[in-house]
Design a protein around this motif. Structure first.
Motif, PDB file in Angstrom:
ATOM      1  N   VAL A   9       0.799  -1.224   0.000  1.00 51.53           N
ATOM      2  CA  VAL A   9       0.000   0.000   0.000  1.00 51.53           C
ATOM      3  C   VAL A   9       0.834   1.278   0.000  1.00 51.53           C
ATOM      4  O   VAL A   9       0.541   2.205  -0.778  1.00 51.53           O
ATOM      5  CB  VAL A   9      -1.019  -0.006   1.168  1.00 51.53           C
ATOM      6  N   ILE A  10       1.861   1.382   0.827  1.00 53.19           N
ATOM      7  CA  ILE A  10       2.589   2.650   0.893  1.00 53.19           C
ATOM      8  C   ILE A  10       3.335   2.947  -0.400  1.00 53.19           C
ATOM      9  O   ILE A  10       3.142   4.026  -0.986  1.00 53.19           O
ATOM     10  CB  ILE A  10       3.497   2.699   2.138  1.00 53.19           C
ATOM     11  N   PRO A  11       4.179   2.047  -0.915  1.00 53.97           N
ATOM     12  CA  PRO A  11       4.830   2.382  -2.192  1.00 53.97           C
ATOM     13  C   PRO A  11       3.834   2.515  -3.340  1.00 53.97           C
ATOM     14  O   PRO A  11       4.013   3.374  -4.220  1.00 53.97           O
ATOM     15  CB  PRO A  11       5.799   1.221  -2.424  1.00 53.97           C
ATOM     16  N   ARG A  29       1.876   6.154  -7.255  1.00 56.84           N
ATOM     17  CA  ARG A  29       0.734   6.646  -8.045  1.00 56.84           C
ATOM     18  C   ARG A  29       0.521   8.139  -7.848  1.00 56.84           C
ATOM     19  O   ARG A  29       0.228   8.866  -8.802  1.00 56.84           O
ATOM     20  CB  ARG A  29      -0.526   5.863  -7.691  1.00 56.84           C
ATOM     21  N   LEU A  30       0.666   8.610  -6.622  1.00 53.21           N
ATOM     22  CA  LEU A  30       0.491  10.035  -6.372  1.00 53.21           C
ATOM     23  C   LEU A  30       1.592  10.845  -7.051  1.00 53.21           C
ATOM     24  O   LEU A  30       1.331  11.911  -7.622  1.00 53.21           O
ATOM     25  CB  LEU A  30       0.476  10.295  -4.866  1.00 53.21           C
ATOM     26  N   ASP A  58      -4.637   8.085  -9.613  1.00 52.91           N
ATOM     27  CA  ASP A  58      -5.486   7.898  -8.443  1.00 52.91           C
ATOM     28  C   ASP A  58      -4.995   6.710  -7.618  1.00 52.91           C
ATOM     29  O   ASP A  58      -4.250   5.858  -8.104  1.00 52.91           O
ATOM     30  CB  ASP A  58      -6.940   7.651  -8.866  1.00 52.91           C
ATOM     31  N   VAL A  59      -5.455   6.651  -6.358  1.00 52.22           N
ATOM     32  CA  VAL A  59      -5.094   5.542  -5.479  1.00 52.22           C
ATOM     33  C   VAL A  59      -6.359   4.826  -5.026  1.00 52.22           C
ATOM     34  O   VAL A  59      -7.396   5.453  -4.794  1.00 52.22           O
ATOM     35  CB  VAL A  59      -4.280   6.032  -4.260  1.00 52.22           C
ATOM     36  N   GLY A  66       5.743   0.413 -11.619  1.00 55.75           N
ATOM     37  CA  GLY A  66       5.068   1.253 -10.643  1.00 55.75           C
ATOM     38  C   GLY A  66       4.420   2.444 -11.285  1.00 55.75           C
ATOM     39  O   GLY A  66       4.830   2.936 -12.332  1.00 55.75           O
ATOM     40  N   GLY A  67       3.336   2.934 -10.634  1.00 60.30           N
ATOM     41  CA  GLY A  67       2.683   4.137 -11.117  1.00 60.30           C
ATOM     42  C   GLY A  67       1.527   3.863 -11.988  1.00 60.30           C
ATOM     43  O   GLY A  67       1.055   2.780 -12.188  1.00 60.30           O
TER      44      GLY A  67
END
Length: 325
Positions: free
Chosen positions: A192-194, A199-200, A205-206, A324-325
């Motif tokens: 969740v954190i990474p 994404r931010l 969006d998350v 990622g992202g």
């Protein structure tokens, strides 16, 4: 006197590599000269970039802990095993649990068997608070019954029982650590954190599960690894030690902290259907490791999260190849 030789499974993963980097950096008194063998299958979550490219005290072996023959060749001569290797993502275990049973249960059994055969008697098994299930109030002591609710947690609980059995039956000097949620640099962006930070940072969006009120404790990975080292050095064989974080947050509260750290607002949050059998609350009683071994987390969440967000912002070359992202 010959230096210690430590065999680290899953040492290219998030927590395992943090432990190896700390060991090689001389941050564990008495182990400044220890030789480290990293044994890792390099699944999607294992990454050589998490480790020093070259270090005179590190040997890397690519291998599967289910491969007893290979373990039989590389384990002899080591003083201790620190066992991080595991499939660990709950959502993946819900989608398909067979790899979790194979690695976490059969792999741990294979490793324990190989320790018996090669004369390595010291064994630290890194487990999780998720084996206890969910708790509405209070906190779990180490002797609380195991009541896992996800296939991942069940596979880790089964591994814990095997570790206990090899101590009781064969006299292996095993200890088990059960830790709360970890965060820090080099964490694969499915967690969740990474996931949220990346994404931010990328303008996406998350996803927030359900009502966002599931509660988790958080501990920086460096604090967790320091606790593991204390257990390796001074933990009593046959015992289990909870490693509790000092920050308890709902997922919604955590999301708010990450939004603020990344300069984003709640418009970026998308509520998604809740995870199946989503445990409502985790809470560990960490008094045993405090009283016996003197462990306390040293990195407060505010500083740890700020450092973690900064690391992901400054290390895009590490996470972009991972999707990622």
């Amino acid at each position: 006197m010959a230096s210690m030789r430590i065999f680290v499974t899953g040492g290219a993963g998030f927590i395992g590599s943090a432990y190896v980097r700390a060991m090689l950096a001389g941050r564990y008194p008495g182990f400044e000269d220890a030789a480290v063998t990293v044994f890792d299958k390099l699944t999607y979550a294992g990454n050589r970039a998490n480790l020093p490219r070259t270090h005179p005290r590190m040997t890397f072996v690519r291998g599967d802990i289910c491969d007893g023959r290979l373990l039989g060749r590389v384990l002899p001569g080591h003083d201790a095993v620190v066992h991080f290797a595991a499939e660990s993502h709950v959502d993946r275990s819900i989608a398909g649990s067979a790899p979790f049973v194979a690695t976490n249960v059969l792999g741990t059994h294979s490793l324990l068997d190989a320790c018996l055969g090669s004369g390595v008697s010291r064994f630290v098994h890194v487990s999780t608070d998720e084996v206890y299930g969910s708790i509405d109030s209070g906190a779990w002591p180490e002797d609380h019954p195991l009541e896992p609710n996800s296939p991942y947690a069940a596979s880790k609980g089964a591994a814990d029982l095997l570790v206990r059995a090899f101590h009781r039956t064969h006299g292996l000097k095993t200890t088990i650590t059960r830790c709360s949620n970890n965060y820090g640099p080099y964490q694969y962006p499915e967690k969740v954190i990474p996931l949220f930070v990346i994404r931010l940072l990328e303008g996406s969006d998350v996803p927030l599960y359900g009502d966002g009120l599931n509660v988790r404790e958080w501990i920086h990975v460096e604090d967790h690894c320091r606790a593991i080292q204390l257990v390796l050095e001074s933990g009593r064989p046959g015992e289990t030690y909870n490693v509790a974080g000092d920050a308890s947050l709902t997922n919604r509260e955590l999301t708010g902290l990450l939004l603020a750290a990344c300069g984003a607002d709640w418009a970026r949050v998308k509520h998604v259907p809740d995870r199946k059998a989503h445990d409502r609350r985790y809470a560990l009683d960490g008094s045993k490791i405090r009283e016996e071994l003197g462990f306390r987390p040293a990195i407060p969440l505010e500083r740890g999260l700020a450092d973690t967000v900064r690391w992901y912002r400054e290390n895009r070359d590490w996470w972009r190849p991972l999707g990622g992202g």
